[in-house]
Write a protein that holds these residues in place. Structure first.
Motif, mmCIF file in Angstrom:
data_model
loop_
_atom_site.group_PDB
_atom_site.id
_atom_site.type_symbol
_atom_site.label_atom_id
_atom_site.label_comp_id
_atom_site.label_asym_id
_atom_site.label_seq_id
_atom_site.Cartn_x
_atom_site.Cartn_y
_atom_site.Cartn_z
ATOM 1 N N VAL A 235 35.469 55.631 39.036
ATOM 2 C CA VAL A 235 36.038 54.344 39.441
ATOM 3 C C VAL A 235 35.630 54.087 40.888
ATOM 4 O O VAL A 235 35.886 54.922 41.762
ATOM 5 C CB VAL A 235 37.573 54.334 39.322
ATOM 6 C CG1 VAL A 235 38.131 53.018 39.846
ATOM 7 C CG2 VAL A 235 37.996 54.540 37.881
ATOM 8 N N THR A 236 34.995 52.953 41.119
ATOM 9 C CA THR A 236 34.635 52.572 42.488
ATOM 10 C C THR A 236 35.190 51.190 42.790
ATOM 11 O O THR A 236 35.150 50.300 41.948
ATOM 12 C CB THR A 236 33.109 52.552 42.702
ATOM 13 O OG1 THR A 236 32.516 51.599 41.814
ATOM 14 C CG2 THR A 236 32.513 53.921 42.445
ATOM 15 N N ARG A 237 35.737 51.027 44.005
ATOM 16 C CA ARG A 237 36.173 49.726 44.507
ATOM 17 C C ARG A 237 35.390 49.426 45.774
ATOM 18 O O ARG A 237 35.372 50.234 46.711
ATOM 19 C CB ARG A 237 37.663 49.719 44.815
ATOM 20 C CG ARG A 237 38.554 49.610 43.607
ATOM 21 C CD ARG A 237 40.011 49.399 44.028
ATOM 22 N NE ARG A 237 40.877 49.288 42.879
ATOM 23 C CZ ARG A 237 42.194 49.089 42.948
ATOM 24 N NH1 ARG A 237 42.781 48.970 44.140
ATOM 25 N NH2 ARG A 237 42.920 49.002 41.856
ATOM 26 N N THR A 238 34.784 48.248 45.809
ATOM 27 C CA THR A 238 33.911 47.908 46.922
ATOM 28 C C THR A 238 34.233 46.508 47.432
ATOM 29 O O THR A 238 34.367 45.558 46.644
ATOM 30 C CB THR A 238 32.441 47.967 46.475
ATOM 31 O OG1 THR A 238 32.185 49.216 45.847
ATOM 32 C CG2 THR A 238 31.514 47.807 47.666
ATOM 33 N N ARG A 239 34.344 46.367 48.755
ATOM 34 C CA ARG A 239 34.518 45.065 49.387
ATOM 35 C C ARG A 239 33.206 44.282 49.330
ATOM 36 O O ARG A 239 32.125 44.858 49.170
ATOM 37 C CB ARG A 239 34.915 45.247 50.845
ATOM 38 C CG ARG A 239 36.250 45.926 51.086
ATOM 39 C CD ARG A 239 37.397 44.974 50.951
ATOM 40 N NE ARG A 239 38.616 45.561 51.527
ATOM 41 C CZ ARG A 239 39.834 45.137 51.261
ATOM 42 N NH1 ARG A 239 40.000 44.126 50.417
ATOM 43 N NH2 ARG A 239 40.885 45.713 51.806
ATOM 44 N N GLU B 149 35.873 46.234 41.288
ATOM 45 C CA GLU B 149 36.099 47.576 40.749
ATOM 46 C C GLU B 149 35.229 47.781 39.515
ATOM 47 O O GLU B 149 35.254 46.965 38.588
ATOM 48 C CB GLU B 149 37.567 47.779 40.378
ATOM 49 C CG GLU B 149 37.859 49.160 39.803
ATOM 50 C CD GLU B 149 39.326 49.353 39.464
ATOM 51 O OE1 GLU B 149 40.117 49.582 40.407
ATOM 52 O OE2 GLU B 149 39.678 49.264 38.270
ATOM 53 N N LEU B 150 34.463 48.860 39.490
ATOM 54 C CA LEU B 150 33.636 49.231 38.347
ATOM 55 C C LEU B 150 34.105 50.580 37.819
ATOM 56 O O LEU B 150 34.374 51.511 38.598
ATOM 57 C CB LEU B 150 32.161 49.312 38.746
ATOM 58 C CG LEU B 150 31.509 48.032 39.256
ATOM 59 C CD1 LEU B 150 30.064 48.287 39.657
ATOM 60 C CD2 LEU B 150 31.581 46.933 38.200
ATOM 61 N N ARG B 151 34.195 50.667 36.492
ATOM 62 C CA ARG B 151 34.592 51.921 35.869
ATOM 63 C C ARG B 151 33.582 52.268 34.777
ATOM 64 O O ARG B 151 33.835 52.064 33.586
ATOM 65 C CB ARG B 151 36.001 51.811 35.285
ATOM 66 C CG ARG B 151 36.619 53.160 34.923
ATOM 67 C CD ARG B 151 38.086 52.999 34.580
ATOM 68 N NE ARG B 151 38.298 52.356 33.306
ATOM 69 C CZ ARG B 151 39.329 51.578 33.000
ATOM 70 N NH1 ARG B 151 40.231 51.309 33.920
ATOM 71 N NH2 ARG B 151 39.454 51.040 31.809
ATOM 72 N N PRO B 152 32.398 52.749 35.171
ATOM 73 C CA PRO B 152 31.438 53.182 34.153
ATOM 74 C C PRO B 152 31.944 54.443 33.464
ATOM 75 O O PRO B 152 32.366 55.400 34.118
ATOM 76 C CB PRO B 152 30.162 53.446 34.959
ATOM 77 C CG PRO B 152 30.632 53.734 36.351
ATOM 78 C CD PRO B 152 31.879 52.926 36.541
ATOM 79 N N VAL B 153 31.909 54.417 32.143
ATOM 80 C CA VAL B 153 32.408 55.538 31.350
ATOM 81 C C VAL B 153 31.302 55.995 30.417
ATOM 82 O O VAL B 153 30.576 55.170 29.851
ATOM 83 C CB VAL B 153 33.656 55.128 30.530
ATOM 84 C CG1 VAL B 153 34.117 56.260 29.619
ATOM 85 C CG2 VAL B 153 34.794 54.721 31.461
#
Length: 683
Positions: free
Chosen positions: A197-201, A665-669
């Motif tokens: 999980v990544t959150r980026t401005r 927010e990206l959640r690559p699974v």
């Protein structure tokens, strides 16, 4: 992508090797091709000979192999009309909305099938229930005892393995048919796995970069009984079911000095009874009376906790408990005025109810919610009339009108009552200008199903969302215009192209509420433009004996005005495209069927006042094979593989028209590859 409850699953294994060796001709060459019913070019008749090369065990196996037909069990929507699928058995639908047509066919052995009629566009004596294409499975009346024993294993790489099974018994003796089904179901998902999980401005600042893990488990048990027999000069069909279900889902995000955990648990008991009494009043005139009662009780809880360094945030908890029910009484008269015309008229009354109590707390302290305690009731009456007229052997016209009045009452934290009246006309024209060519046109007004759960508050704690309830919901209305061209060739080949346009009134989507909450509600008018293509090509002419290629896709373009920004956007949760390519083959001498399906891409987005969220995926592969060493034994297995699956959210800083982005927010699974292995024995 979502949880799936499987009670009697069909599952299959893909095997490699030479698919060209030791084969026999495809059904179009080796078996009797479908024939048009006498005087009805819109009805194709499939005899058991057509399916001989596939060695089917049940009537459902046969129906699944009819070119150009896809089983639809209905959406369980309001009332009975259009909610019970596109499968008929001996000209009638099952006694219950939840005893789906596919379930009935799944417990009907091949030896009991006399023929299958594919009805395209309507035919006298057939209630299409709003579908353009239906199948009518005609069974024999000979005495028999049938047993079907099924067991399935679901094996996940690095996840929760599961297994289920069912036993079905049916006894037939003339008009009397009785049986029962014992089922043990499981809940599985093809999108769980391990990822990040990544959150980026917008400026590139990374707010989060954490590992991610999610999984689930659950299932339920049920028992169903069915009985049909001659009764008071007519026929009665009875069904009853009782079941229980439990489900758990959990996820974890972690990084150095970071731990975020979320969980969801649900328990439910449910049941239903259904009665259908059909009685011939005189030659060509039949009455049908149907009673359905469904109910369920549920209890669920969502929990979220976060630890940052040595500091643990207060636990968030959202609880919900309640019960729901639907009761339907429907009666009609069907008059077969002649071999080319059927007239039907009747009425339906229904009562729907949802009662729910909800609570949201942070650190054990309650947080007020709009519409936390709600009871929603709907009483509804409908009168309808329709007629099917075969103007010529190659031209059929179906027309009808339904008049509906309803009252929705809400009590609890908010008290409100609304009444509605809708007229719902329908016209469908089916023209077969030449053999193997057909054009279908439909114009209809449809009324959407309200989800009573939208009247109450809800939560998505993993995404830090709590939604309010909406007391002002009204049914969505659609004016539908649709035209389809179908061409059949090479025995069981087909090309079908359909265009549909919907004018949508009171689109149901997400809207803003005071206090930075949002809810499901009516956001204005919108449109849908849809292009549906289905191509099936037999491959015997290429030397690939018994082989078949299929392409299927539906392109959707939707438009609605966003209630927050005032700008035009798509409607939530409508997939713009999902192209699928399938190669399959029947190898009769090996007693084997196999198939490989590839989905290039799929995407589904929801639009909220504070965010857009959804998933996108690429390169989805499903492969199976089925081995039938004897006419009563089948062994099937299936493998599902994702190459790319991403859950994404774009969260906005505020609700102004510009809505500047706060973070993405990206959640690559990497979804777990899973295998299904099923063994089915009939005797």
């Amino acid at each position: 992508m979502t949880k799936t409850i499987l009670l009697a699953t069909t599952a299959i294994l893909f095997t490699s090797g030479s698919a060209l060796a030791q084969t026999t001709p495809a059904p179009s060459e080796a078996a009797n091709p479908p024939q048009a019913a006498a005087g009805q070019q819109g009805v194709l008749v499939f005899t058991p000979d057509f399916f001989a090369d596939q060695r089917p065990n049940t009537a459902l196996d046969m129906v699944n192999r009819i070119p150009g037909f896809s089983v639809q069990d209905g959406d369980g929507s309001r009332g009975f009309e259009g909610a019970v699928g596109n499968i008929l058995i001996n000209g009638a639908r099952p006694a219950s909305k939840n005893d789906a047509g596919s379930s009935v066919l799944g417990r009907t052995l091949v030896a009991q099938v006399e023929r299958i009629e594919l009805v395209r566009g309507g035919a006298p004596g057939i209630d299409m229930q709003g579908y353009s294409v239906v199948v009518n499975v005609i069974t024999k009346t000979q005495s028999s005892r049938e047993h079907i024993l099924t067991g399935t294993a679901f094996l996940f790489e690095g996840g929760q393995d599961a297994a289920n099974g069912s036993y079905q018994f049916t006894a037939r003796d003339g008009d009397r048919v009785m049986g029962f089904t014992l089922s043990d179901g499981v809940s599985v998902s093809d999108s769980n796995g391990v990822g990040r999980v990544t959150r980026t401005r917008p400026d590139g600042t990374v707010l989060r970069d954490e590992g991610y893990f999610n999984d689930q488990q659950g299932g339920g048990q049920s028992i169903r009984g069915n009985y049909a027999n001659a009764f008071l000069g007519g026929k009665i069909d009875l069904t009853a079911r009782l079941g229980q279900f439990d489900y758990s889902q959990w996820s974890r995000q972690d990084a150095p000095n970071v731990l975020r955990e979320n969980g969801y648990d649900e328990d439910e008991t449910n049941g239903e009874v259904g009665v259908v009494f059909t009685h011939p009043l005189r030659t060509g005139l039949v009455s049908e009376t149907r009673f359905i009662r469904e109910w369920n009780e549920f209890d669920s809880a969502s929990v979220s906790s976060t630890r940052l360094g040595a500091v643990t945030s207060p636990e968030q908890r959202f609880e919900s408990t309640g019960n729901a029910s639907e009761t339907i009484l429907r009666s009609l008269l069907r008059w077969e005025r002649s071999s080319s015309m059927t007239v039907e008229a009747g009425g339906e009354v229904a009562y729907n109810m949802l009662e729910v109590e909800q609570a949201f707390s942070v650190g054990g302290v309650g947080v007020p919610l709009p519409s936390a305690s709600v009871k929603v009731e709907e009483t509804r009456g409908e009168a309808f009339g329709k007629a099917t007229w075969r103007v010529r052997p190659n031209l059929t016209v179906e027309g009808g009108l339904r008049l509906e009045g309803s009252t929705i009452t809400q009590s609890g934290d908010a008290n409100q009552e609304k009444s509605f009246f809708f007229a719902k006309p329908r016209v469908q024209i089916t023209w077969t200008p030449r053999p193997q060519n057909q054009v279908r046109f439909r114009f209809e007004r449809e009324l959407g199903q309200l989800d009573f759960g939208d009247f109450a508050a809800s939560s998505e704690l993993e995404d830090e969302n709590v939604f309010g309830g909406n007391v002002d919901l009204e049914p969505e209305q659609r004016w539908i215009s649709e035209i389809t061209y179908e061409r059949r060739f090479l025995g069981d080949g087909i090309v079908s192209i359909g265009y549909r346009h919907d004018e949508i009134i009171d689109v149901i989507d997400r809207l803003p509420l005071p206090g930075n909450l949002s809810a499901t509600g009516n956001i204005g008018d919108g449109t849908l433009d849809q292009l549906a293509v289905n191509v099936v090509v037999p491959l015997d002419w290429t030397g690939f004996s018994g082989g078949q290629f299929q392409f299927r896709n539906t392109w959707n373009k939707t438009e609605v005005t966003d209630p927050t920004t005032g700008l035009t956007r798509p409607i939530s949760q409508v997939r713009p495209s999902q192209p699928g390519f399938t190669i399959s083959q029947d190898i009769t001498s090996w007693k084997l069927n196999w198939s490989v399906t590839y989905l290039d891409s799929l995407q589904q987005i929801s639009y909220d006042p504070d965010q857009t969220s959804g998933f996108r995926g690429h390169d989805y592969l499903e492969a199976f094979a089925e081995y039938k060493p004897t006419p009563t034994l089948s062994i099937r297995a299936q493998v599902n593989v994702w190459n790319d699956f991403v859950v994404e959210r774009t969260v906005f800083a505020n609700r102004t028209a510009a809505r500047p982005i706060d973070y993405v927010e990206l959640r690559p699974v990497d979804p777990r590859t899973f295998w299904q292995i099923r063994v089915r024995k009939t005797f």
